[in-house]
Design a protein around this motif. Sequence first.
Motif, PDB file in Angstrom:
ATOM      1  N   GLY A  85       0.853  -1.167   0.000  1.00 50.33           N
ATOM      2  CA  GLY A  85       0.000   0.000   0.000  1.00 50.33           C
ATOM      3  C   GLY A  85       0.893   1.221   0.000  1.00 50.33           C
ATOM      4  N   ILE A  86       0.391   2.306  -0.508  1.00 54.06           N
ATOM      5  CA  ILE A  86       1.240   3.472  -0.680  1.00 54.06           C
ATOM      6  C   ILE A  86       0.431   4.736  -0.424  1.00 54.06           C
ATOM      7  CG2 ILE A  86       0.782   3.497  -3.171  1.00 54.06           C
ATOM      8  CD1 ILE A  86       3.666   4.494  -3.534  1.00 54.06           C
ATOM      9  N   VAL A  87       1.105   5.712   0.193  1.00 56.05           N
ATOM     10  CA  VAL A  87       0.462   7.013   0.376  1.00 56.05           C
ATOM     11  C   VAL A  87       1.485   8.090   0.031  1.00 56.05           C
ATOM     12  CG1 VAL A  87       0.949   6.902   2.867  1.00 56.05           C
ATOM     13  CG2 VAL A  87      -0.729   8.516   2.010  1.00 56.05           C
ATOM     14  N   TRP A  88       1.046   9.012  -0.827  1.00 55.78           N
ATOM     15  CA  TRP A  88       1.931  10.096  -1.279  1.00 55.78           C
ATOM     16  C   TRP A  88       1.434  11.418  -0.709  1.00 55.78           C
ATOM     17  CZ3 TRP A  88       3.014   9.433  -7.289  1.00 55.78           C
ATOM     18  CH2 TRP A  88       3.939   8.390  -7.457  1.00 55.78           C
ATOM     19  N   TYR A  89       2.410  12.251  -0.267  1.00 53.84           N
ATOM     20  CA  TYR A  89       2.098  13.584   0.262  1.00 53.84           C
ATOM     21  C   TYR A  89       2.878  14.667  -0.488  1.00 53.84           C
ATOM     22  CZ  TYR A  89       0.580  11.015   4.478  1.00 53.84           C
ATOM     23  OH  TYR A  89      -0.030  10.171   5.358  1.00 53.84           O
ATOM     24  N   ASP A  90       2.249  15.843  -0.601  1.00 49.93           N
ATOM     25  CA  ASP A  90       2.983  17.062  -0.948  1.00 49.93           C
ATOM     26  C   ASP A  90       3.023  17.926   0.306  1.00 49.93           C
ATOM     27  OD1 ASP A  90       3.287  16.223  -3.509  1.00 49.93           O
ATOM     28  OD2 ASP A  90       1.842  17.622  -4.398  1.00 49.93           O
ATOM     29  N   GLY A  91       4.185  18.475   0.611  1.00 47.83           N
ATOM     30  CA  GLY A  91       4.338  19.300   1.804  1.00 47.83           C
ATOM     31  C   GLY A  91       4.773  20.713   1.455  1.00 47.83           C
ATOM     32  N   HIS A  92       4.298  21.658   2.249  1.00 47.52           N
ATOM     33  CA  HIS A  92       4.636  23.068   2.026  1.00 47.52           C
ATOM     34  C   HIS A  92       4.883  23.706   3.389  1.00 47.52           C
ATOM     35  CE1 HIS A  92       4.637  26.985   0.135  1.00 47.52           C
ATOM     36  NE2 HIS A  92       3.775  27.412   1.037  1.00 47.52           N
ATOM     37  N   ILE A  93       6.067  24.258   3.572  1.00 46.54           N
ATOM     38  CA  ILE A  93       6.448  24.863   4.850  1.00 46.54           C
ATOM     39  C   ILE A  93       6.644  26.362   4.650  1.00 46.54           C
ATOM     40  CG2 ILE A  93       8.099  24.839   6.758  1.00 46.54           C
ATOM     41  CD1 ILE A  93       8.889  22.019   5.908  1.00 46.54           C
ATOM     42  N   THR A  94       5.993  27.162   5.485  1.00 46.50           N
ATOM     43  CA  THR A  94       6.134  28.604   5.398  1.00 46.50           C
ATOM     44  C   THR A  94       6.753  29.136   6.682  1.00 46.50           C
ATOM     45  OG1 THR A  94       4.106  28.654   4.092  1.00 46.50           O
ATOM     46  CG2 THR A  94       4.928  30.762   4.913  1.00 46.50           C
ATOM     47  N   THR A 113       4.591  27.442   9.653  1.00 46.46           N
ATOM     48  CA  THR A 113       3.428  26.582   9.412  1.00 46.46           C
ATOM     49  C   THR A 113       3.795  25.483   8.428  1.00 46.46           C
ATOM     50  OG1 THR A 113       2.633  27.977   7.619  1.00 46.46           O
ATOM     51  CG2 THR A 113       1.767  28.452   9.803  1.00 46.46           C
ATOM     52  N   VAL A 114       3.219  24.315   8.639  1.00 45.42           N
ATOM     53  CA  VAL A 114       3.464  23.167   7.767  1.00 45.42           C
ATOM     54  C   VAL A 114       2.119  22.677   7.234  1.00 45.42           C
ATOM     55  CG1 VAL A 114       4.470  20.869   7.574  1.00 45.42           C
ATOM     56  CG2 VAL A 114       5.442  22.503   9.203  1.00 45.42           C
ATOM     57  N   GLU A 115       1.998  22.665   5.907  1.00 43.78           N
ATOM     58  CA  GLU A 115       0.785  22.132   5.284  1.00 43.78           C
ATOM     59  C   GLU A 115       1.139  20.835   4.565  1.00 43.78           C
ATOM     60  OE1 GLU A 115      -1.164  25.450   2.905  1.00 43.78           O
ATOM     61  OE2 GLU A 115       0.626  26.374   3.763  1.00 43.78           O
ATOM     62  N   ILE A 116       0.325  19.815   4.796  1.00 45.52           N
ATOM     63  CA  ILE A 116       0.557  18.499   4.202  1.00 45.52           C
ATOM     64  C   ILE A 116      -0.700  18.097   3.445  1.00 45.52           C
ATOM     65  CG2 ILE A 116       0.930  16.054   4.719  1.00 45.52           C
ATOM     66  CD1 ILE A 116       3.383  17.632   5.329  1.00 45.52           C
ATOM     67  N   GLU A 117      -0.514  17.714   2.177  1.00 44.70           N
ATOM     68  CA  GLU A 117      -1.657  17.250   1.390  1.00 44.70           C
ATOM     69  C   GLU A 117      -1.402  15.814   0.934  1.00 44.70           C
ATOM     70  OE1 GLU A 117      -4.060  18.283  -2.747  1.00 44.70           O
ATOM     71  OE2 GLU A 117      -2.190  19.302  -2.276  1.00 44.70           O
ATOM     72  N   GLN A 118      -2.366  14.942   1.194  1.00 44.71           N
ATOM     73  CA  GLN A 118      -2.237  13.558   0.722  1.00 44.71           C
ATOM     74  C   GLN A 118      -2.700  13.536  -0.734  1.00 44.71           C
ATOM     75  OE1 GLN A 118      -4.522   9.613   1.850  1.00 44.71           O
ATOM     76  NE2 GLN A 118      -3.172  10.184   3.533  1.00 44.71           N
TER      77      GLN A 118
END
Lengths: 419, 419
Positions: free
Chosen positions: A216-225, A321-326
């Motif tokens: 199983g696999i899960v991919w994230y995009d992360g954005h740190i401001t 701030t850290v934003e994480i999107e699956q």
Amino acid sequence: MSEKPSNLPVNSDRLWGTILETAAFGATPKGGVRRLTLSQEDRKVRDWFKAACEAAGCTVTVDALGNMFALRPGRDPSRAPIGLGSHLDTQPTGGKFDGILGTLAALEVVRTLNDAGIETEAPLCVANWTNEEGSRFAPAMMGSAAFVGDFTVENILGRKDAEGVTVKEALEAIGYVGAAPVGSQPFEAFVELHIEQGPILEAENKTIGVVEHGQGIVWYDGHITGFESHAGSTPMPLRRDALATFSQIVLAVEAIARKHGPDAVGTVGEVTIANPSRNVIPGEVNFTCEFRSPHAEILKALEADFAAAVTEIAAGRKGVTVEIEQVWRKDPTHFDPKVIGAIREAAEGLGYSNRPMVSGAGHDAFNLATRMPVAMIFVSCKDGLSHNELEDATQADCTAGANVLLHTVLSLAGVANAA
Amino acid sequence: MSEKPSNLPVNSDRLWGTILETAAFGATPKGGVRRLTLSQEDRKVRDWFKAACEAAGCTVTVDALGNMFALRPGRDPSRAPIGLGSHLDTQPTGGKFDGILGTLAALEVVRTLNDAGIETEAPLCVANWTNEEGSRFAPAMMGSAAFVGDFTVENILGRKDAEGVTVKEALEAIGYVGAAPVGSQPFEAFVELHIEQGPILEAENKTIGVVEHGQGIVWYDGHITGFESHAGSTPMPLRRDALATFSQIVLAVEAIARKHGPDAVGTVGEVTIANPSRNVIPGEVNFTCEFRSPHAEILKALEADFAAAVTEIAAGRKGVTVEIEQVWRKDPTHFDPKVIGAIREAAEGLGYSNRPMVSGAGHDAFNLATRMPVAMIFVSCKDGLSHNELEDATQADCTAGANVLLHTVLSLAGVANAA
């Protein structure tokens, strides 16, 4: 109906010869292959493959996405064929074995049966799936995904490469828009042989991997401001450093995967700083991250631990701030017990050392497994190296894999008559 | 010789008007300035500055690297002039104050003295140094570095920008190849007014920073070699992850700087992964790193701790190597006690709250300090923000800085007569 010819081997030198021969279509200076899907190099290998299958007595059909199917009739036309094969496209700087071994070994199985005068009960169908790699067009495993209905054909035909060329235009340019509707080819089961693309078989000195699960696999995009500021004049306590925050996340990903090991991996593969400069504290960082596990409950635990770690890290960094999107999630794949059993028995019957395995990488077989009984055969590759011109595998291992493929297919299809 | 006019103020609105007026040369949409050194925008502000200095009775000379010197005679021609000024070039997305305040306040000092009919004992010399920012041509602080002999003029003239244009060609293109030999302008002392580019004055609600030290600085280039492999099929214990190794180094840099604080900073500002991909374990990472401290012994301790941390981190990562190269090192600068004293007395005499400071950033004053008595005056900038279009400072603070500059210069030069 005679006994199955229990020790019949494929023609090792003929198989090896086809690997070396087709490696010329897109050969790179370091001994690898650059054969992006639907390129002129792909056209050449497809033409070669079609001619070889027809010369071996198969009827080749092509569907509307360029997936190729070479049918060898069986004694019982009421049964759907046993499928075998993989893909012939490569990464931009790929190797001679990834996908190619599974497709050419399937051709070799047909040739070996022809030489031995063996007819199977069920028909056989050798497949070459379009765009497994995903390097030129997204998504990867495109042909098999559309085959099982994960995407519509129209959706896939409109996908564009970096130059703006669509899949439809690329298919037309190489003459591989087939008449068969996508998904119309029936299969009773499917077997894919592939190099491991990992180091386990080599490390344990095992010949055959009997693949029981896909991760199983899960991919994230992360954005740190954080906040860009002068590296010389901003005291440490006043910093809002996006890169230091990112570094904590990378180490948390590693720790979380280790904690849930051995059946878990976690990777940060990409990072970019906005406006990077040697003497500016990074204020904005983008990254990607993924976790994989063959067990659904471990995958869920990885996701939960990652979310908790990100929250904790962000809370400890005032003003960051850290934003994480699956961006993608796929549950673990469980292959079919009957096909798995046939592979294990074939390996045992031929005297090859073997072990159950999990596939870390994605394969067309995973897509197909949602619609039919499927399993995979792995053979070792040197240093676990793949997606690289230096990818290598031995003739002996490739031959062993092809022999297991042959006897798995014979077991699943049944032998109608032997010479 | 009369008494020094102890409370004479500069013309605040005139100073503010010149800041707003010259901000039009390279104005950006967000209210900042893009005025790369030796560009056409730089030519325009130089032409404006030359005309303004000449209108204020100064004789303007230009040296072979475009450094500009506006001489206001004193009563005693045997004394070398007291220098004051900064730079008029900006970062690619810079602000209206960085360098510009110090240069235009120096012009305002001359104008104020003219209005008041004050002659100084020593002459005054307003300077505009070429390429302080270093954004178009390396190194930064180029004009002042060559002025004090750190580089030969030939070396500097041959430096190229990203388009391959040399400093020589750029100087010729804007007509600023001067006749004066580089380094020939004598100075008895030099005073530079600048925005702080840091948050301390604002945080402590102080008006004037009396800059006593410039930080020592050490720059590193780092290169990490692990091994690229498949993110899905490489178990955690077999990974040679260059990015995870990098992340440990980033956090070590932060911890080392904190340990030696408050007079120490450490920053990782740049990182790139070779062949980055979401599902590939990074095999090669390049980065930059720097440490600064105003104290020589702390700078040495930072270097030693960093070397030890890198060795320890690399030793804990089997199959990963870390190479660190020190690419620049500068010992801390100690400004001249007499000039520092003159600045502090001027601030006190004018009733401005003040504190001793260390400059975190580099300035032309640091280069000049190797050859003459030098010190700097800081005023607050909003949020400590600089090298950014949003850089901001209040008219009151700019005026306060110019007043301190005026009275420091009067103290150093001596007043010959007052109206």
